[in-house]
Scaffold this motif. Structure first.
Motif, PDB file in Angstrom:
ATOM      1  N   VAL A   1      72.983  25.837 -28.909  1.00  0.00           N
ATOM      2  CA  VAL A   1      72.388  27.248 -28.252  1.00  0.00           C
ATOM      3  C   VAL A   1      71.053  26.798 -28.272  1.00  0.00           C
ATOM      4  N   LEU A   2      70.540  27.116 -26.927  1.00  0.00           N
ATOM      5  CA  LEU A   2      69.131  26.726 -26.851  1.00  0.00           C
ATOM      6  C   LEU A   2      68.264  27.708 -25.862  1.00  0.00           C
ATOM      7  N   ASN A   3      67.213  28.404 -26.549  1.00  0.00           N
ATOM      8  CA  ASN A   3      66.476  29.196 -25.833  1.00  0.00           C
ATOM      9  C   ASN A   3      65.079  28.332 -25.757  1.00  0.00           C
ATOM     10  N   PRO A   4      65.038  27.719 -24.459  1.00  0.00           N
ATOM     11  CA  PRO A   4      63.902  26.839 -24.020  1.00  0.00           C
ATOM     12  C   PRO A   4      62.456  27.562 -23.832  1.00  0.00           C
ATOM     13  N   ALA A   5      62.406  29.075 -23.776  1.00  0.00           N
ATOM     14  CA  ALA A   5      61.478  29.842 -23.607  1.00  0.00           C
ATOM     15  C   ALA A   5      60.708  29.438 -22.314  1.00  0.00           C
ATOM     16  N   ALA A   6      59.350  29.123 -22.400  1.00  0.00           N
ATOM     17  CA  ALA A   6      58.434  28.899 -21.176  1.00  0.00           C
ATOM     18  C   ALA A   6      58.862  27.518 -20.630  1.00  0.00           C
ATOM     19  N   TRP A   7      59.352  26.551 -21.334  1.00  0.00           N
ATOM     20  CA  TRP A   7      59.726  25.225 -20.920  1.00  0.00           C
ATOM     21  C   TRP A   7      60.919  25.448 -20.049  1.00  0.00           C
ATOM     22  N   SER A   8      61.723  26.619 -20.113  1.00  0.00           N
ATOM     23  CA  SER A   8      62.814  26.490 -18.893  1.00  0.00           C
ATOM     24  C   SER A   8      62.359  26.485 -17.574  1.00  0.00           C
ATOM     25  N   HIS A   9      61.235  26.940 -17.242  1.00  0.00           N
ATOM     26  CA  HIS A   9      60.677  27.224 -16.136  1.00  0.00           C
ATOM     27  C   HIS A   9      59.827  26.036 -15.338  1.00  0.00           C
ATOM     28  N   TYR A  10      59.755  25.110 -16.286  1.00  0.00           N
ATOM     29  CA  TYR A  10      58.852  23.655 -15.488  1.00  0.00           C
ATOM     30  C   TYR A  10      59.224  22.321 -16.383  1.00  0.00           C
ATOM     31  N   SER A  11      59.679  22.533 -17.490  1.00  0.00           N
ATOM     32  CA  SER A  11      60.011  21.188 -18.262  1.00  0.00           C
ATOM     33  C   SER A  11      60.948  19.926 -17.872  1.00  0.00           C
ATOM     34  N   ILE A  12      60.778  19.107 -16.972  1.00  0.00           N
ATOM     35  CA  ILE A  12      61.689  18.338 -16.815  1.00  0.00           C
ATOM     36  C   ILE A  12      62.086  17.431 -17.925  1.00  0.00           C
ATOM     37  N   ALA A  13      60.916  17.224 -18.981  1.00  0.00           N
ATOM     38  CA  ALA A  13      61.358  16.227 -20.001  1.00  0.00           C
ATOM     39  C   ALA A  13      62.526  17.067 -20.928  1.00  0.00           C
ATOM     40  N   ILE A  14      62.395  18.485 -21.155  1.00  0.00           N
ATOM     41  CA  ILE A  14      63.416  19.105 -21.686  1.00  0.00           C
ATOM     42  C   ILE A  14      64.743  19.145 -20.823  1.00  0.00           C
ATOM     43  N   ALA A  15      64.784  19.275 -19.817  1.00  0.00           N
ATOM     44  CA  ALA A  15      66.012  19.235 -19.161  1.00  0.00           C
ATOM     45  C   ALA A  15      66.345  17.877 -19.032  1.00  0.00           C
ATOM     46  N   ASP A  16      65.828  16.678 -18.910  1.00  0.00           N
ATOM     47  CA  ASP A  16      66.229  15.449 -19.179  1.00  0.00           C
ATOM     48  C   ASP A  16      67.008  15.121 -20.407  1.00  0.00           C
ATOM     49  N   ALA A  17      66.098  15.808 -21.468  1.00  0.00           N
ATOM     50  CA  ALA A  17      67.060  15.671 -22.820  1.00  0.00           C
ATOM     51  C   ALA A  17      68.513  16.600 -22.919  1.00  0.00           C
ATOM     52  N   VAL A  18      68.404  17.786 -22.303  1.00  0.00           N
ATOM     53  CA  VAL A  18      69.687  18.434 -22.193  1.00  0.00           C
ATOM     54  C   VAL A  18      70.439  17.939 -21.398  1.00  0.00           C
TER      55      VAL A  18
ATOM     56  N   HIS B   1      68.488  33.489 -22.914  1.00  0.00           N
ATOM     57  CA  HIS B   1      66.980  34.131 -22.839  1.00  0.00           C
ATOM     58  C   HIS B   1      67.496  35.465 -23.307  1.00  0.00           C
ATOM     59  N   ILE B   2      66.676  35.891 -24.091  1.00  0.00           N
ATOM     60  CA  ILE B   2      66.670  37.195 -24.780  1.00  0.00           C
ATOM     61  C   ILE B   2      66.487  38.453 -23.488  1.00  0.00           C
ATOM     62  N   SER B   3      65.562  38.248 -22.866  1.00  0.00           N
ATOM     63  CA  SER B   3      65.247  39.006 -21.456  1.00  0.00           C
ATOM     64  C   SER B   3      65.975  38.583 -20.439  1.00  0.00           C
ATOM     65  N   ASN B   4      65.880  39.486 -19.296  1.00  0.00           N
ATOM     66  CA  ASN B   4      66.875  39.036 -18.112  1.00  0.00           C
ATOM     67  C   ASN B   4      65.521  38.610 -17.371  1.00  0.00           C
ATOM     68  N   ILE B   5      65.721  37.053 -17.101  1.00  0.00           N
ATOM     69  CA  ILE B   5      64.577  36.518 -16.419  1.00  0.00           C
ATOM     70  C   ILE B   5      64.560  36.720 -15.042  1.00  0.00           C
ATOM     71  N   HIS B   6      65.572  36.998 -14.423  1.00  0.00           N
ATOM     72  CA  HIS B   6      65.986  37.455 -13.072  1.00  0.00           C
ATOM     73  C   HIS B   6      65.283  38.757 -12.548  1.00  0.00           C
ATOM     74  N   THR B   7      64.756  39.726 -13.534  1.00  0.00           N
ATOM     75  CA  THR B   7      64.185  41.071 -13.077  1.00  0.00           C
ATOM     76  C   THR B   7      62.737  40.870 -13.562  1.00  0.00           C
ATOM     77  N   ARG B   8      62.187  39.640 -14.125  1.00  0.00           N
ATOM     78  CA  ARG B   8      60.830  39.640 -14.290  1.00  0.00           C
ATOM     79  C   ARG B   8      59.944  38.997 -13.241  1.00  0.00           C
ATOM     80  N   GLU B   9      58.872  38.373 -13.716  1.00  0.00           N
ATOM     81  CA  GLU B   9      57.891  37.708 -12.584  1.00  0.00           C
ATOM     82  C   GLU B   9      58.815  36.537 -11.945  1.00  0.00           C
ATOM     83  N   GLU B  10      58.224  36.323 -10.561  1.00  0.00           N
ATOM     84  CA  GLU B  10      59.130  35.462  -9.891  1.00  0.00           C
ATOM     85  C   GLU B  10      59.079  33.922 -10.631  1.00  0.00           C
TER      86      GLU B  10
END
Ligand code: CA2
Length: 144
Positions: free
Chosen positions: A74-91, A102-111
């Motif tokens: 179970v992974l909450n990648p936090a801010a890495w979700s939005h830009y880390s290709i290194a974490i994506a490659d490991a996943v 994600h704890i918050s609804n990332i789709h209702t927050r900042e673009e």
């Protein structure tokens, strides 16, 4: 039969849970989250290990550990979700279910939070259900 081991991995700043921004992330502290997930896991017959890091290299080593050990994650990648290709490659190397939470609804927050570079490689994604999202992910892993 021994309990299935599951890693619950949390990215940067999630160690601050309960200390700041309760409107967005709730008032449960990180220590309380750990206790709750270990207990929920035990009820479900899972051996849950909860970890948090602010260091990308450490997170990548944990994702490699999971891939090599065929461990569900179970992974909450936090801010890495939005830009880390290194974490994506490991996943992308995963060998068992990996649920992105994600704890918050990332789709209702900042673009800039609307897109996760991780999601394409996850088994599924839960967002906006608070810390209950982690428990739902554990339930799914226990049943699969
Ligand atoms: O909603 C989530 O779980 C996030 O993954 C949390 C990340 C954020 O960058 C993502 O866009 C969405 C941020 C975690 C920061 O956590 C804090 C918790 C308490 C106080 C301050 C930060």
């Amino acid at each position: 039969m021994s309990a299935t081991k599951v890693l619950v991995l949390n990215g940067p700043n999630l160690g601050r849970l309960g200390k700041r921004e309760p409107k967005t992330y709730g008032s449960t502290t990180y220590a309380d989250l750990v206790d709750r997930l270990v207990k929920t896991g035990a009820d479900l017959g899972l051996d849950v290990q909860v970890r948090q890091t602010d260091a990308e290299a450490e997170m990548i080593s944990w994702l490699h550990e999971a891939a090599d050990g065929r461990l569900p994650v179970v992974l909450n990648p936090a801010a890495w979700s939005h830009y880390s290709i290194a974490i994506a490659d490991a996943v992308a190397q995963r060998t068992a279910d990996l649920i992105e939470v994600h704890i918050s609804n990332i789709h209702t927050r900042e673009e800039f939070r609307h897109h996760s570079v991780i999601s394409a490689y996850a088994t599924g994604v839960i967002a906006g259900l608070g810390i209950e999202g982690y428990e739902l992910a554990l339930r799914r892993i226990a049943g699969s």
